[in-house]
Motif scaffolding. Structure first.
Motif, PDB file in Angstrom:
ATOM      1  N   GLN A  48      81.852  77.506  -4.009  1.00 18.50           N
ATOM      2  CA  GLN A  48      82.946  77.150  -3.099  1.00 18.50           C
ATOM      3  C   GLN A  48      82.560  75.973  -2.215  1.00 18.50           C
ATOM      4  O   GLN A  48      83.354  75.051  -2.000  1.00 18.50           O
ATOM      5  CB  GLN A  48      83.336  78.363  -2.240  1.00 18.50           C
ATOM      6  CG  GLN A  48      84.492  78.097  -1.313  1.00 18.50           C
ATOM      7  CD  GLN A  48      85.758  77.746  -2.068  1.00 18.50           C
ATOM      8  OE1 GLN A  48      86.091  78.384  -3.056  1.00 18.50           O
ATOM      9  NE2 GLN A  48      86.466  76.728  -1.612  1.00 18.50           N
ATOM     10  N   HIS A  49      81.328  75.979  -1.711  1.00 16.66           N
ATOM     11  CA  HIS A  49      80.859  74.851  -0.892  1.00 16.66           C
ATOM     12  C   HIS A  49      80.859  73.554  -1.710  1.00 16.66           C
ATOM     13  O   HIS A  49      81.237  72.497  -1.208  1.00 16.66           O
ATOM     14  CB  HIS A  49      79.460  75.117  -0.341  1.00 16.66           C
ATOM     15  CG  HIS A  49      79.426  76.076   0.795  1.00 16.66           C
ATOM     16  ND1 HIS A  49      80.096  75.863   1.984  1.00 16.66           N
ATOM     17  CD2 HIS A  49      78.804  77.262   0.946  1.00 16.66           C
ATOM     18  CE1 HIS A  49      79.890  76.872   2.804  1.00 16.66           C
ATOM     19  NE2 HIS A  49      79.114  77.744   2.186  1.00 16.66           N
ATOM     20  N   ASP A  52      84.406  72.355  -2.062  1.00 12.74           N
ATOM     21  CA  ASP A  52      84.859  71.782  -0.786  1.00 12.74           C
ATOM     22  C   ASP A  52      84.294  70.378  -0.583  1.00 12.74           C
ATOM     23  O   ASP A  52      85.004  69.458  -0.181  1.00 12.74           O
ATOM     24  CB  ASP A  52      84.451  72.675   0.386  1.00 12.74           C
ATOM     25  CG  ASP A  52      85.205  73.992   0.414  1.00 12.74           C
ATOM     26  OD1 ASP A  52      86.264  74.093  -0.258  1.00 12.74           O
ATOM     27  OD2 ASP A  52      84.724  74.925   1.101  1.00 12.74           O
ATOM     28  N   TRP A  56      86.355  66.898  -0.192  1.00 19.61           N
ATOM     29  CA  TRP A  56      86.196  66.027   0.979  1.00 19.61           C
ATOM     30  C   TRP A  56      85.754  64.633   0.564  1.00 19.61           C
ATOM     31  O   TRP A  56      86.163  63.636   1.165  1.00 19.61           O
ATOM     32  CB  TRP A  56      85.205  66.627   1.961  1.00 19.61           C
ATOM     33  CG  TRP A  56      85.684  67.876   2.626  1.00 19.61           C
ATOM     34  CD1 TRP A  56      86.990  68.262   2.815  1.00 19.61           C
ATOM     35  CD2 TRP A  56      84.885  68.914   3.170  1.00 19.61           C
ATOM     36  NE1 TRP A  56      87.036  69.476   3.452  1.00 19.61           N
ATOM     37  CE2 TRP A  56      85.758  69.897   3.684  1.00 19.61           C
ATOM     38  CE3 TRP A  56      83.526  69.118   3.283  1.00 19.61           C
ATOM     39  CZ2 TRP A  56      85.301  71.049   4.298  1.00 19.61           C
ATOM     40  CZ3 TRP A  56      83.068  70.269   3.893  1.00 19.61           C
ATOM     41  CH2 TRP A  56      83.947  71.219   4.396  1.00 19.61           C
TER      42      TRP A  56
END
Length: 99
Positions: A48-49, A52, A56
């Motif tokens: 998930q990181h 993300d 970004w």
């Protein structure tokens, strides 16, 4: 049996049991199982990181492109004839007389 003899046998049994549990707990296959469990619990959060961060990065690249495009537009318009005051007059005239 006498009390000291029973205590000695009890101590030997508990020592052997403790040693067996220690060996079993530090068995390489148990360590690999613990490592596997850690990875299984941590991997979804890490994925998930990563997602993300990629999102970004894409947004940042889009914003950078927009700013660079705006700067290049301003740089190219600096070489055109007229002043910024003239541009405002032309814009106002365009608004008064639509095509």
């Amino acid at each position: 049996m006498e009390e000291p003899e029973m205590q000695l046998k009890g101590k030997k049994v508990t020592d052997k049991f403790t040693e067996s549990v220690y060996v079993l707990a530090n068995e390489p296959s148990v360590a690999l199982y613990r490592l596997q469990e850690h990875v299984r619990r941590s991997l979804p959060e890490l994925a998930q990181h990563k997602a993300d961060m990629q999102r970004w990065e894409e947004q940042s690249q889009g914003a950078i492109y927009t700013v660079e495009y705006a700067c290049s537009s301003l740089d190219s318009s600096a070489g055109t004839e007229g002043s910024p005051d003239r541009w405002h007059l032309l814009e106002a005239d365009d608004l008064k007389h639509p095509p």
